[in-house]
Every structure is written in C-alpha cells, then in structure tokens.
Design an enzyme around this catalytic site. Structure first.
Site, PDB file in Angstrom:
ATOM      1  N   CYS A  35       0.838  -1.191   0.000  1.00  9.27           N
ATOM      2  CA  CYS A  35       0.000   0.000   0.000  1.00  9.27           C
ATOM      3  C   CYS A  35       0.880   1.250   0.000  1.00  9.27           C
ATOM      4  O   CYS A  35       1.742   1.407   0.864  1.00  9.27           O
ATOM      5  CB  CYS A  35      -0.908  -0.027   1.218  1.00  9.27           C
ATOM      6  SG  CYS A  35      -1.711   1.547   1.607  1.00  9.27           S
ATOM      7  N   GLU A  36       0.651   2.134  -0.960  1.00  5.73           N
ATOM      8  CA  GLU A  36       1.513   3.314  -1.054  1.00  5.73           C
ATOM      9  C   GLU A  36       1.255   4.336   0.050  1.00  5.73           C
ATOM     10  O   GLU A  36       2.056   5.235   0.255  1.00  5.73           O
ATOM     11  CB  GLU A  36       1.349   3.979  -2.421  1.00  5.73           C
ATOM     12  CG  GLU A  36       0.006   4.620  -2.676  1.00  5.73           C
ATOM     13  CD  GLU A  36      -0.086   5.259  -4.053  1.00  5.73           C
ATOM     14  OE1 GLU A  36      -0.882   6.193  -4.195  1.00  5.73           O
ATOM     15  OE2 GLU A  36       0.625   4.834  -4.969  1.00  5.73           O
ATOM     16  N   HIS A  37       0.145   4.185   0.765  1.00  2.00           N
ATOM     17  CA  HIS A  37      -0.174   5.139   1.827  1.00  2.00           C
ATOM     18  C   HIS A  37       0.543   4.823   3.141  1.00  2.00           C
ATOM     19  O   HIS A  37       0.886   5.735   3.898  1.00  2.00           O
ATOM     20  CB  HIS A  37      -1.686   5.173   2.074  1.00  2.00           C
ATOM     21  CG  HIS A  37      -2.458   5.589   0.870  1.00  2.00           C
ATOM     22  ND1 HIS A  37      -3.630   4.969   0.478  1.00  2.00           N
ATOM     23  CD2 HIS A  37      -2.220   6.550  -0.057  1.00  2.00           C
ATOM     24  CE1 HIS A  37      -4.078   5.540  -0.625  1.00  2.00           C
ATOM     25  NE2 HIS A  37      -3.252   6.494  -0.969  1.00  2.00           N
ATOM     26  N   HIS A  38       0.741   3.531   3.433  1.00  2.00           N
ATOM     27  CA  HIS A  38       1.361   3.140   4.703  1.00  2.00           C
ATOM     28  C   HIS A  38       2.577   2.230   4.517  1.00  2.00           C
ATOM     29  O   HIS A  38       3.232   1.878   5.504  1.00  2.00           O
ATOM     30  CB  HIS A  38       0.344   2.406   5.591  1.00  2.00           C
ATOM     31  CG  HIS A  38      -0.849   3.221   5.941  1.00  2.00           C
ATOM     32  ND1 HIS A  38      -2.038   3.158   5.236  1.00  2.00           N
ATOM     33  CD2 HIS A  38      -1.045   4.149   6.922  1.00  2.00           C
ATOM     34  CE1 HIS A  38      -2.905   4.000   5.759  1.00  2.00           C
ATOM     35  NE2 HIS A  38      -2.336   4.610   6.783  1.00  2.00           N
ATOM     36  N   HIS A  43      -5.876  -5.953   3.276  1.00  2.00           N
ATOM     37  CA  HIS A  43      -4.890  -4.891   3.458  1.00  2.00           C
ATOM     38  C   HIS A  43      -4.430  -4.851   4.910  1.00  2.00           C
ATOM     39  O   HIS A  43      -5.238  -4.677   5.825  1.00  2.00           O
ATOM     40  CB  HIS A  43      -5.495  -3.548   3.056  1.00  2.00           C
ATOM     41  CG  HIS A  43      -5.773  -3.430   1.583  1.00  2.00           C
ATOM     42  ND1 HIS A  43      -5.080  -2.561   0.765  1.00  2.00           N
ATOM     43  CD2 HIS A  43      -6.652  -4.093   0.782  1.00  2.00           C
ATOM     44  CE1 HIS A  43      -5.536  -2.680  -0.471  1.00  2.00           C
ATOM     45  NE2 HIS A  43      -6.491  -3.600  -0.490  1.00  2.00           N
ATOM     46  N   GLN A  53      -5.144  -0.652  -4.699  1.00  2.00           N
ATOM     47  CA  GLN A  53      -5.742  -1.803  -5.367  1.00  2.00           C
ATOM     48  C   GLN A  53      -6.545  -1.403  -6.607  1.00  2.00           C
ATOM     49  O   GLN A  53      -6.536  -2.116  -7.625  1.00  2.00           O
ATOM     50  CB  GLN A  53      -6.628  -2.573  -4.386  1.00  2.00           C
ATOM     51  CG  GLN A  53      -7.189  -3.867  -4.954  1.00  2.00           C
ATOM     52  CD  GLN A  53      -7.958  -4.657  -3.919  1.00  2.00           C
ATOM     53  OE1 GLN A  53      -7.603  -4.661  -2.746  1.00  2.00           O
ATOM     54  NE2 GLN A  53      -9.009  -5.334  -4.329  1.00  2.00           N
ATOM     55  N   CYS A  55      -2.941  -2.528   6.317  1.00  2.00           N
ATOM     56  CA  CYS A  55      -3.172  -1.219   6.922  1.00  2.00           C
ATOM     57  C   CYS A  55      -4.557  -1.141   7.553  1.00  2.00           C
ATOM     58  O   CYS A  55      -4.816  -0.253   8.380  1.00  2.00           O
ATOM     59  CB  CYS A  55      -2.980  -0.109   5.892  1.00  2.00           C
ATOM     60  SG  CYS A  55      -4.040  -0.237   4.441  1.00  2.00           S
TER      61      CYS A  55
END
Length: 204
Positions: A88-91, A157, A129, A159
């Site tokens: 996940c590019e956010h976390h 996920h 995703q 996250c």
C-alpha cells in the site's frame, strides 16, 4: 505448422536501488521508534528489512509470448486465483490476495503463465488496489488487442488489519471490465459468475 510466436521482453521502469542507504535509513527508522538494533538477534534486522522491501518492489522481467489464434477460439480464457502481493503506497504495508484475469481472444492468444507475470509487473510497486486492477486490464488490452478483458482483485490490506480499525479478515474487491466483457450483458455475467469470491474470502 506451429503458431507464430511474438516475444516481447517486459521489464519494469528502472529504479535505482541503494541497499546500503536503505539499510542505514531502516536502522535510523527503527531507532526512532525505540526498537534496538544492537542486539544479537536484531543487528542484522535493518539489512534484512531493506532487502525485503527491495524484493517486494521489484517485479521479475519476462518475455510476453503470444500465438496466432489459428483455431479461431472465441470463448473466455480465465486464470483464477493468481497470487497478489503488493505494498500500500499510503502506509507501505502489504496487501495480499488473489486476482482473476480473463480475456476474450482476438487474433492472438497469450501464454497462460504470462497472466500471472502481468499481475506481478504492476503489483510489485507501491500501489492502491483500484489502480492495480485497472493497470493490469489496460496493459493486456493494449498488448493483446482482445475482444474483451476482465480483472477482479480480492485482497486483504494490512493497513486495515494491523492498524486503524484493525478489521482483520476484511477483503476488498475491485474489478475492471473492458470491451465485450463490459458491454455485453451475457459475457459480463459469465465472467463475474466465475470470478466472484467463494465463501471464505481470499483464503477460501
């Protein structure tokens, strides 16, 4: 006669990897979080952490092999439950699951193992995703020119499972349909019936 093979070498865009720099950064990161890295068990952790992320973010190159559709096969070709492992590019936490990838052949058919390779090509990078699902479908549509493409991804996920709401076992489903699989109701229904999750979710 054998069908004509048209190989295309596929590689991800070059990204410079500085493992030594990543290891130093990992050590600083862990230290800042209060995780000691000077013990016997953890002295090598920053290096292992750097190598693990480098591996997770590096898809393997492959040859895209297609063949003339000499027999005029015009029914759905579907590979179910292709493993998906991305970050996940956010976390920068993993999300894992399966992809179902199918297409309606046009003039060319694809070596089946390449469907999994295309999934890996786009999964092995910081992702969301929704984008991953569309990228796989668009890439196949561009390089194979089929009559239709369908991609369904179901993933859990970390996250969501390990932080925040801590909703362990929750799966997220995304889909992209192109061409006939989007426009023709019967083809769309057939594809979705074959790819919708069974009881038990991503691990069922």
């Amino acid at each position: 006669m054998d069908a004509v093979v048209r190989p295309l070498r596929v590689t991800a865009p070059e990204a410079g990897v500085d493992l030594a720099g990543a290891e130093r950064a990992a050590r600083d990161f862990l230290t800042a979080l209060g995780v000691p890295t000077d013990g016997e068990a953890t002295a090598g952790t920053p290096g292992r952490m750097a190598r693990a992320y480098a591996e997770m973010l590096a898809p393997r190159p492959f040859d895209l092999t297609t063949f003339d559709n000499d027999e005029g096969y015009d029914e759905l070709v579907l590979a179910r439950r292709i493993p998906v492992a991305s970050v996940c590019e956010h976390h920068m936490l993993p999300f894992v699951g399966v992809a179902h990838v199918g297409y309606l052949p046009g003039e060319r058919i694809l070596g089946l193992s390449k469907l999994a390779r295309v999934v890996e090509l786009f999964a092995r990078r910081p992702q969301v995703q929704e984008r991953l699902t569309k990228q796989v479908a668009d890439w196949l549509d561009e390089h194979l020119s089929p009559r239709g493409v369908g991609v369904v991804v179901e993933a859990e996920h970390m996250c969501m499972s390990l932080r925040g709401v801590r909703s362990e076992g929750t799966s997220t489903i995304t889909s992209t349909l192109l061409g006939t699989l989007r426009e023709d109701p019967r083809s769309r229904s057939e594809f979705l019936a074959l790819t919708m999750p069974r009881p038990g979710g991503v691990h069922g």
